[in-house]
Design a protein around this motif. Structure first.
Motif, PDB file in Angstrom:
ATOM      1  N   ASN A 145      -7.391   7.851 -54.126  1.00 25.29           N
ATOM      2  CA  ASN A 145      -6.302   6.926 -53.811  1.00 25.29           C
ATOM      3  C   ASN A 145      -5.424   7.508 -52.709  1.00 25.29           C
ATOM      4  O   ASN A 145      -5.284   8.729 -52.591  1.00 25.29           O
ATOM      5  N   LEU A 146      -4.819   6.622 -51.947  1.00 24.57           N
ATOM      6  CA  LEU A 146      -3.889   7.072 -50.919  1.00 24.57           C
ATOM      7  C   LEU A 146      -2.582   7.489 -51.590  1.00 24.57           C
ATOM      8  O   LEU A 146      -2.061   6.771 -52.443  1.00 24.57           O
ATOM      9  N   LYS A 147      -2.085   8.664 -51.227  1.00 27.69           N
ATOM     10  CA  LYS A 147      -0.782   9.097 -51.740  1.00 27.69           C
ATOM     11  C   LYS A 147       0.159   9.311 -50.557  1.00 27.69           C
ATOM     12  O   LYS A 147      -0.217   9.950 -49.575  1.00 27.69           O
ATOM     13  N   VAL A 148       1.355   8.785 -50.681  1.00 31.99           N
ATOM     14  CA  VAL A 148       2.372   8.958 -49.642  1.00 31.99           C
ATOM     15  C   VAL A 148       3.587   9.606 -50.313  1.00 31.99           C
ATOM     16  O   VAL A 148       4.014   9.163 -51.374  1.00 31.99           O
ATOM     17  N   ILE A 149       4.104  10.666 -49.692  1.00 29.01           N
ATOM     18  CA  ILE A 149       5.268  11.356 -50.268  1.00 29.01           C
ATOM     19  C   ILE A 149       6.452  11.248 -49.314  1.00 29.01           C
ATOM     20  O   ILE A 149       6.316  11.480 -48.115  1.00 29.01           O
ATOM     21  N   THR A 150       7.604  10.892 -49.874  1.00 30.21           N
ATOM     22  CA  THR A 150       8.840  10.949 -49.080  1.00 30.21           C
ATOM     23  C   THR A 150       9.741  12.028 -49.679  1.00 30.21           C
ATOM     24  O   THR A 150       9.666  12.313 -50.872  1.00 30.21           O
ATOM     25  N   SER A 151      10.557  12.625 -48.829  1.00 30.65           N
ATOM     26  CA  SER A 151      11.536  13.611 -49.278  1.00 30.65           C
ATOM     27  C   SER A 151      12.899  13.060 -48.854  1.00 30.65           C
ATOM     28  O   SER A 151      13.325  13.254 -47.715  1.00 30.65           O
ATOM     29  N   PRO A 152      13.556  12.293 -49.738  1.00 39.68           N
ATOM     30  CA  PRO A 152      14.780  11.590 -49.325  1.00 39.68           C
ATOM     31  C   PRO A 152      15.846  12.528 -48.754  1.00 39.68           C
ATOM     32  O   PRO A 152      16.079  13.616 -49.283  1.00 39.68           O
TER      33      PRO A 152
END
Lengths: 313, 212
Positions: free
Chosen positions: A28-35
């Motif tokens: 699966n595609l995983k996208v991570i943000t670091s607010p």
């Protein structure tokens, strides 16, 4: 003969079946943000808004400009939507290990899709909303977003020193205060009253706005600089305006510490304004955003704040 | 006698070759200071140290690397060259709008000595022959990118002062030596170093002009 064909066929099917078992299914595609806190002043047309993400695939159409229909910045409940334009999407070279997977750094260079001479976008919670040609949609929380359009030219005050001091807030390196030297270039006396930081959750603590006589070092603590005991970065004592007279052709060295009142407990770059009184009444000087601290938003000390979005195949 | 002179000259030249660092930008920084006493950069290794560390890698190998890590993720602080300078040697203050381009952000830099090589073709320059993968330690976990951006500000420069944009920073340094073998023969050897810039700090500073 027939038996041999049947066995041959069965053996062939068995080999195909075993082969299929060993073919890895596409992850699966995983996208991570670091607010983080965005606090930007539009001071030239070359500037762009840089949004960084971690993505576990480097060949996905989700970050291919040709497949993207539109991008916008949305407030928490979508009551405010700011159209954005994609200037560029680029992948970094190095890999980041997280949660037993390898991630690529993706950098989206964006610009606001309209012009203004005086307008502030301030979303306490901002979401990057990406829509695709196939009608899919990706909505990513990127943090607090403050973006100021301002073309005022101030000729009363000049800056001749500007630096920050830093401290670690829960192991995260962040700005503790600002040291600024202001010079009165006008032909009248000015009264400096307060400082406003371009963020809704990080503020200047006007109560502790002090004139100082020595330039502080980057790593000096607020206690050392202001000669106070146990300065608290998390208590709001800022609703207090000071009056500091700055005579014509004189300069003053000021130090003002920050307070952190939101969920994101670090800020590395921000614009701010100096409020002062002149013969014309209340006036402001806006200071462009400078990267007082320049570091990656993807590092071990920030991992607790990561948001992971998983998009099934 | 002639042979002795030539021999001495060769040793002299070799000593320079061994210590010559094929390096990245960080060696041009104005100051680099280690947090821990005793830690040092590869360029400060003496010939004696090289010999001492090579002796730790006496076991031969059919093919590939033998490595020795002397310092691992040692914390350093540094002062870079100033990015921008406005000088006012006149008698009255001047105001100017300055704009600087900040190019790189946190990044990993490599240096080698001796016969080890750097892969200059890769955009993220690294060691040749997969040396980094053989160094079994965890290099600071972060990702690196290049961002070009400008910021603008109206500044006042007093008479006989200069205004600079100073960049200070923090990083982690790892270094050591390595030998590369082919068919049990040592074909390459030298020092290696990885310098990871983790944080940079920007500030605008006013300084008096030294009249000398």
């Amino acid at each position: 003969m027939k038996t041999k064909i049947v066995f041959g066929l069965l053996a062939f099917l068995l080999v195909v079946f075993i082969g299929l078992l060993f073919i890895p299914s596409e992850k699966n595609l995983k996208v991570i943000t670091s607010p983080k806190i965005f606090s930007l002043l539009k001071s030239s047309n070359n500037e762009s808004i840089e949004v960084e993400l971690l993505v576990n695939k480097n060949d996905t159409y989700y970050f291919d400009k040709d497949y993207i229909f539109g991008v916008s910045l949305n407030s928490e409940s979508d009551e405010e939507i700011i159209p954005l334009e994609i200037d560029d999407i680029s992948y970094g070279d190095s890999l980041y290990d997280f949660d037993n997977d390898k991630f690529y750094l993706v950098n989206l260079s964006l610009s606001v899709g309209f012009e203004s001479k005086d307008y502030l976008i301030d979303f306490k919670k901002a979401y990057l909303d990406i829509s695709y040609n196939n009608e899919e949609n990706l909505k990513l929380f990127i943090g607090e977003f403050n973006y100021l359009f301002n073309e005022d030219i101030n000729s009363d005050l000049g800056i001749s020193n500007l630096s920050s001091t830093v401290f670690k807030s829960n192991e995260i390196n962040t700005v503790s205060g600002i040291f600024i030297e202001l010079y009165n270039m006008s032909d009248e006396n000015l009264v400096i009253t307060s400082f406003d930081l371009g963020s809704t959750s990080v503020k200047f603590n006007d109560y502790y706005l002090y004139e100082i006589y020595n330039e502080p070092d980057l790593f000096d603590s607020v206690d050392e600089i202001l000669l106070v005991e146990n300065y608290d970065f998390y208590i709001d004592t800022s609703s207090y305006n000071k009056s500091m007279l700055l005579k014509e052709n004189q300069s003053v060295m000021l130090y003002i510490p920050l307070i952190y009142l939101g969920e994101i407990e670090y800020i590395h770059r921000f614009f701010f304004q100096v409020n002062y009184l002149s013969n014309e009444g209340e006036t402001i000087l806006i200071i462009d955003d400078i990267p007082y601290v320049s570091t990656s938003i993807f590092q071990t000390s920030l991992e607790d704040g990561y948001l992971v979005y998983e998009i099934p195949n | 006698m002639r042979k002795t002179v030539i021999g001495l000259m060769l040793i002299f030249i070799t000593s320079f070759l061994v210590k010559e660092v094929n390096a990245n930008e960080y060696l041009t920084y104005q100051e680099i200071e280690f947090e821990q006493n005793g830690a040092k950069l590869l360029e400060s290794y003496s010939n004696g140290e090289y010999e001492k560390y090579y002796e730790k890698l006496t076991k031969k190998k059919f093919w590939g690397w033998r490595t020795y890590i002397r310092f691992e993720n040692e914390e350093v602080s540094f002062l870079k060259d100033t990015l921008f300078v406005i000088i006012n040697e006149g008698e009255t203050p001047i105001t100017e709008t300055f704009s600087i381009k900040k190019e790189e952000y946190v990044k990993k830099q490599y240096s080698v000595t001796g016969t080890l090589g750097l892969d200059v073709k890769a955009s993220d320059k690294g060691f040749k022959l997969g040396l980094e993968e053989k160094l079994k330690f965890s290099i600071t976990k972060t990702v690196y990118t290049e961002i070009e951006e400008e910021f603008e500000m109206k500044v006042l420069v007093d008479s006989m002062t200069k205004l600079t944009v100073e960049v200070r920073g923090e990083g982690k340094v790892s270094n050591g030596i390595a030998k590369y073998y082919r068919f049990f023969k040592n074909v390459k050897k030298g020092g290696w170093e990885i310098f990871v810039v983790t944080t940079e700090y920007y500030s605008l500073k006013k300084e008096l002009i030294n009249e000398n």
